[in-house]
Scaffold this active site. Structure first.
Site, PDB file in Angstrom:
ATOM      1  N   ARG A   1       0.852  -0.955   0.070  1.00 25.24           N
ATOM      2  CA  ARG A   1       0.127  -0.100  -0.078  1.00 25.24           C
ATOM      3  C   ARG A   1       0.702   1.189  -0.049  1.00 25.24           C
ATOM      4  O   ARG A   1       1.758   1.356   0.810  1.00 25.24           O
ATOM      5  CB  ARG A   1      -0.919   0.021   1.302  1.00 25.24           C
ATOM      6  CG  ARG A   1      -1.903   0.996   1.288  1.00 25.24           C
ATOM      7  CD  ARG A   1      -2.907   1.140   2.347  1.00 25.24           C
ATOM      8  NE  ARG A   1      -2.094   1.291   3.621  1.00 25.24           N
ATOM      9  CZ  ARG A   1      -2.667   1.268   4.732  1.00 25.24           C
ATOM     10  NH1 ARG A   1      -3.777   0.904   5.129  1.00 25.24           N
ATOM     11  NH2 ARG A   1      -1.812   1.526   5.986  1.00 25.24           N
TER      12      ARG A   1
ATOM     13  N   SER B   1     -12.390  -4.876   3.443  1.00 19.03           N
ATOM     14  CA  SER B   1     -12.596  -3.889   4.604  1.00 19.03           C
ATOM     15  C   SER B   1     -13.917  -3.955   5.260  1.00 19.03           C
ATOM     16  O   SER B   1     -14.798  -3.612   4.329  1.00 19.03           O
ATOM     17  CB  SER B   1     -12.034  -2.666   4.624  1.00 19.03           C
ATOM     18  OG  SER B   1     -10.703  -2.694   4.236  1.00 19.03           O
TER      19      SER B   1
ATOM     20  N   LYS C   1      -5.015   6.351   9.995  1.00 20.08           N
ATOM     21  CA  LYS C   1      -6.381   6.603  10.135  1.00 20.08           C
ATOM     22  C   LYS C   1      -6.755   6.976  11.366  1.00 20.08           C
ATOM     23  O   LYS C   1      -7.503   6.247  12.083  1.00 20.08           O
ATOM     24  CB  LYS C   1      -7.057   5.263   9.498  1.00 20.08           C
ATOM     25  CG  LYS C   1      -6.761   4.976   8.269  1.00 20.08           C
ATOM     26  CD  LYS C   1      -7.600   3.943   7.491  1.00 20.08           C
ATOM     27  CE  LYS C   1      -7.215   3.653   6.050  1.00 20.08           C
ATOM     28  NZ  LYS C   1      -8.102   2.553   5.471  1.00 20.08           N
TER      29      LYS C   1
END
Length: 218
Positions: A42, A111, A141
């Site tokens: 990612r 997710s 996050k």
């Protein structure tokens, strides 16, 4: 799921946003030596050229260790480098679209945040694992929805695919995430930002070994 790999579980490494490809590969290699069972590539800051370059080299590295490489979000990138799978969020293409393009022999993860119905739907659509989180606040996050251990217990009773815990997981709190019923824990910062990545990966791996020992003795 791709039959070359064991059932999803253990330490799931999420790569940090690194523009330096050599640094990314070196740190990932250290994590793999320490016992990482899955790697998710990612990089939210890279352009298309860098994504393709890094993903291709990550694919070679993970092949060396026979560990699945999962691509975050980008189905096209997963196809381009022949990755072992893709992880999709609620705003991405989705499980159905990912499965359509990747076929039945690739890993598709989804997710589900703190939503059990999303997990049920993801399983019905063919997901190989579902991820719940955030368990704790994290730098990547900070505004992510929170998930309770009770929800994981409920999910364990209702779905059969492995559950991955994500969000702010550190060595100091991973034990309770594993105990809640998660087959794997996804870690970025507390792994890749540690002073000794291999040793830290081994510490996480040891938590899973201890959990298995508890199950066999009880």
């Amino acid at each position: 799921m791709n039959s070359r790999f064991p059932k999803i579980g253990g330490l799931y490494a999420i790569t940090p946003d690194l523009a330096d490809t050599s640094e990314l590969l070196d740190k990932t290699r250290q994590a793999l030596i320490g016992g990482v069972r899955l790697v998710q590539y990612r990089n939210k800051t890279a352009n298309g050229v860098l994504l393709r370059e890094q993903a291709g080299l990550m694919r070679q590295l993970c092949n060396e260790f026979r560990v699945p490489l999962i691509i975050n979000d980008h189905i096209d990138l997963a196809l381009a480098v022949n990755a072992d799978g893709v992880h999709v969020g609620w705003e991405d293409a989705g499980v159905v679209e990912a499965r359509k393009h990747l076929g039945k022999n690739k890993i598709v993860g989804a997710s589900c945040y703190n939503d059990l119905e999303r997990a049920r739907q993801a399983e019905r659509e063919g997901a190989d694992y579902v991820a719940f989180g955030a368990f704790f606040s994290s730098l990547t996050k900070p505004d992510a929805v929170s998930v309770s251990e009770y929800l994981i217990g409920q999910a364990k009773r209702e779905i059969s695919v492995p559950i991955v815990g994500i969000g702010g997981i550190r060595l100091t709190n991973a034990r309770q995430v594993i105990a809640s019923g998660c087959a794997a824990v996804a870690v970025c910062g507390d792994l890749f930002m540690s002073g000794n990545i291999t040793a830290q990966a081994m510490r996480f791996t040891q938590l899973f070994a201890e959990s298995r020992n508890l199950l066999t003795t009880n």
